[in-house]
Motif scaffolding. Structure first.
Motif, mmCIF file in Angstrom:
data_model
loop_
_atom_site.group_PDB
_atom_site.id
_atom_site.type_symbol
_atom_site.label_atom_id
_atom_site.label_comp_id
_atom_site.label_asym_id
_atom_site.label_seq_id
_atom_site.Cartn_x
_atom_site.Cartn_y
_atom_site.Cartn_z
ATOM 1 N N ALA A 172 0.831 -1.206 0.000
ATOM 2 C CA ALA A 172 0.000 0.000 0.000
ATOM 3 C C ALA A 172 0.868 1.259 0.000
ATOM 4 O O ALA A 172 0.535 2.250 -0.663
ATOM 5 N N ARG A 173 1.997 1.243 0.728
ATOM 6 C CA ARG A 173 2.917 2.392 0.726
ATOM 7 C C ARG A 173 3.562 2.548 -0.645
ATOM 8 O O ARG A 173 3.729 3.668 -1.137
ATOM 9 N N LEU A 174 3.919 1.422 -1.272
ATOM 10 C CA LEU A 174 4.511 1.486 -2.611
ATOM 11 C C LEU A 174 3.494 2.032 -3.613
ATOM 12 O O LEU A 174 3.849 2.838 -4.492
ATOM 13 N N GLN A 175 2.243 1.633 -3.491
ATOM 14 C CA GLN A 175 1.195 2.152 -4.369
ATOM 15 C C GLN A 175 1.081 3.671 -4.232
ATOM 16 O O GLN A 175 0.974 4.399 -5.223
ATOM 17 N N ALA A 176 1.096 4.166 -2.997
ATOM 18 C CA ALA A 176 0.955 5.603 -2.765
ATOM 19 C C ALA A 176 2.130 6.374 -3.356
ATOM 20 O O ALA A 176 1.963 7.459 -3.928
ATOM 21 N N ILE A 177 3.336 5.830 -3.232
ATOM 22 C CA ILE A 177 4.520 6.493 -3.773
ATOM 23 C C ILE A 177 4.470 6.498 -5.300
ATOM 24 O O ILE A 177 4.801 7.507 -5.943
ATOM 25 N N CYS A 178 4.039 5.393 -5.901
ATOM 26 C CA CYS A 178 3.932 5.350 -7.363
ATOM 27 C C CYS A 178 2.847 6.305 -7.857
ATOM 28 O O CYS A 178 2.991 6.934 -8.914
ATOM 29 N N GLU A 179 1.765 6.439 -7.089
ATOM 30 C CA GLU A 179 0.724 7.405 -7.447
ATOM 31 C C GLU A 179 1.289 8.826 -7.428
ATOM 32 O O GLU A 179 0.998 9.635 -8.317
ATOM 33 N N SER A 180 2.123 9.123 -6.431
ATOM 34 C CA SER A 180 2.758 10.438 -6.353
ATOM 35 C C SER A 180 3.710 10.657 -7.523
ATOM 36 O O SER A 180 3.755 11.751 -8.105
ATOM 37 N N MET A 181 4.462 9.624 -7.887
ATOM 38 C CA MET A 181 5.361 9.732 -9.036
ATOM 39 C C MET A 181 4.584 10.027 -10.313
ATOM 40 O O MET A 181 4.982 10.878 -11.114
ATOM 41 N N ALA A 182 3.480 9.322 -10.498
ATOM 42 C CA ALA A 182 2.676 9.513 -11.711
ATOM 43 C C ALA A 182 2.111 10.931 -11.771
ATOM 44 O O ALA A 182 2.114 11.565 -12.833
ATOM 45 N N ALA A 183 1.640 11.440 -10.637
ATOM 46 C CA ALA A 183 1.092 12.794 -10.610
ATOM 47 C C ALA A 183 2.168 13.831 -10.907
ATOM 48 O O ALA A 183 1.927 14.812 -11.627
ATOM 49 N N THR A 184 3.377 13.632 -10.372
ATOM 50 C CA THR A 184 4.478 14.570 -10.612
ATOM 51 C C THR A 184 4.928 14.505 -12.063
ATOM 52 O O THR A 184 5.242 15.533 -12.675
ATOM 53 N N ALA A 185 4.951 13.294 -12.640
ATOM 54 C CA ALA A 185 5.323 13.142 -14.053
ATOM 55 C C ALA A 185 4.314 13.866 -14.951
ATOM 56 O O ALA A 185 4.696 14.506 -15.936
ATOM 57 N N ALA A 186 3.025 13.779 -14.603
ATOM 58 C CA ALA A 186 2.008 14.488 -15.386
ATOM 59 C C ALA A 186 2.176 15.998 -15.252
ATOM 60 O O ALA A 186 1.948 16.747 -16.203
ATOM 61 N N GLU A 187 2.578 16.446 -14.077
ATOM 62 C CA GLU A 187 2.807 17.873 -13.839
ATOM 63 C C GLU A 187 3.998 18.378 -14.633
ATOM 64 O O GLU A 187 4.030 19.541 -15.048
ATOM 65 N N ALA A 188 5.002 17.525 -14.864
ATOM 66 C CA ALA A 188 6.285 17.960 -15.429
ATOM 67 C C ALA A 188 6.196 18.642 -16.807
ATOM 68 O O ALA A 188 6.763 19.723 -16.967
ATOM 69 N N PRO A 189 5.569 18.117 -17.864
ATOM 70 C CA PRO A 189 5.087 16.751 -18.034
ATOM 71 C C PRO A 189 6.161 15.872 -18.669
ATOM 72 O O PRO A 189 6.976 16.340 -19.480
ATOM 73 N N VAL A 190 6.157 14.567 -18.277
ATOM 74 C CA VAL A 190 7.081 13.597 -18.851
ATOM 75 C C VAL A 190 6.500 12.219 -18.594
ATOM 76 O O VAL A 190 5.734 12.027 -17.639
#
Length: 337
Positions: free
Chosen positions: A104-122
């Motif tokens: 569950a912690r790994l899922q949350a971190i990957c969700e954060s990575m995906a959101a930051t990548a979309a913000e970048a965007p990359v």
């Protein structure tokens, strides 16, 4: 470096020990002119249209006010590409996960990575996963590698700077380091500070549009803080630097914590700030453009490059005195990125 020398925490500080390690070990063995420039992102493919960088992330704790290791991993690599004026094209992410880590912690971190990548965007386009025994990875380590397309034809590096260039900083100092420190709870105090961790390609693209060829240099002041960036710039450009303490943006909370703990905001790590050197004729344009974006709202002119005292950074204090600013020696706050 003597044969009996050992790696110290200070070798990961981004300061003088880190610089010595890079020169005495890595450059000594990996002899390459591109590597020898020591840029945050290497320009590849003639005439340098592709930038390439990699970064490992071992921050502790994994989640802190304003971010987490996933957001940090994406933003840090995007920002290293941005220092080369490179629009991010794709990232690779490698995970070293300790046995027993909660999915569950790994899922949350990957969700954060995906959101930051979309913000970048990359896009995160490839990666790898390794699992190690309990106690071998302190939870989770992430390494990200980035490829970007350089968007300008002129050189953006310390070698391109000139006397008279003005130095701009995109926002306040020390927020990331002190947010991580407070999250650790070592000092048993609360601090109203959030990490500035953020991808900065949009901010850099805005600065490039405003400054054009007059924008000569960019670097993000991560480990070792602004002090290390300026000391490296003075050394690499063979110029002196004059900065004014009164113009340095530092929040009241960070300044209070530094006064209490004896830290210098100049030496604290940041993960969402950029330093620019811009020819004087366009500096006001770039500064105005930075302030027009949320991540650059507190941008400030902090100093100039000069032919005086080449290789040295001089700070004029709020009391009217002057002192030399150098890279920190040793590790103030280990594992903040």
């Amino acid at each position: 470096m003597p044969d009996e020398a050992r790696i110290l925490l200070g070798h990961g500080s981004g300061g003088r020990l880190y610089r010595d390690l890079v020169h005495d070990v890595f450059l000594a063995h990996f002899d390459d002119p591109v590597l020898a420039r020591l840029d945050d992102a290497a320009a590849l493919v003639s005439p340098g249209r592709i930038a390439f960088t990699t970064d490992a992330h071992v921050v502790q704790p994994l989640v802190f006010p304003g971010g987490d290791i996933g957001r940090l991993a994406v933003a840090g690599t995007v920002n290293d590409l941005a220092t080369a004026a490179a629009r991010p094209i794709g990232l690779a992410a490698a995970f070293v996960i300790e046995e027993g880590f909660e999915i569950a912690r790994l899922q949350a971190i990957c969700e954060s990575m995906a959101a930051t990548a979309a913000e970048a965007p990359v896009a995160i386009v490839t990666g790898d996963t390794k699992v190690v025994q309990r106690g071998a990875a302190d939870g989770l380590f992430i390494t990200t590698t980035g490829v970007g397309e350089i968007t300008v034809d002129h050189e953006v590096s310390a070698a391109a700077t000139a006397a008279g260039d003005e130095l701009l900083l995109s926002g306040s100092l020390g927020d990331h380091a002190l947010a991580v420190l407070a999250a650790r709870g070592d000092f048993r105090f609360t601090l109203d500070v959030r990490s500035d961790c953020a991808p900065l390609w949009g901010l850099v693209e805005t600065a490039l549009a405003a400054g054009g060829e007059a924008l000569h240099f960019m670097r993000d002041p991560t480990r070792g803080g602004l002090a290390t960036v300026l000391a490296e710039l003075a050394e690499e450009a063979h110029l002196g630097i004059e900065i004014d303490e009164e113009t340095l943006p530092v929040s009241a909370a960070v300044r209070s914590a530094c006064d209490l703990l004896g830290y210098d905001p100049l030496s604290l790590a940041n993960e969402g700030k950029m330093v620019f050197a811009v020819a004087r004729r366009r500096a006001a344009d770039v500064l105005g453009a930075l302030r027009g974006r949320p991540e650059g709202a507190r941008a400030a002119r902090i100093g100039t490059l000069t032919t005086d005292h080449p290789g040295r950074v001089a700070l004029r204090t709020r009391y009217g005195t002057r002192r030399v600013v150098d890279m920190p020696v040793g590790e103030l706050l280990p594992r903040i990125c």
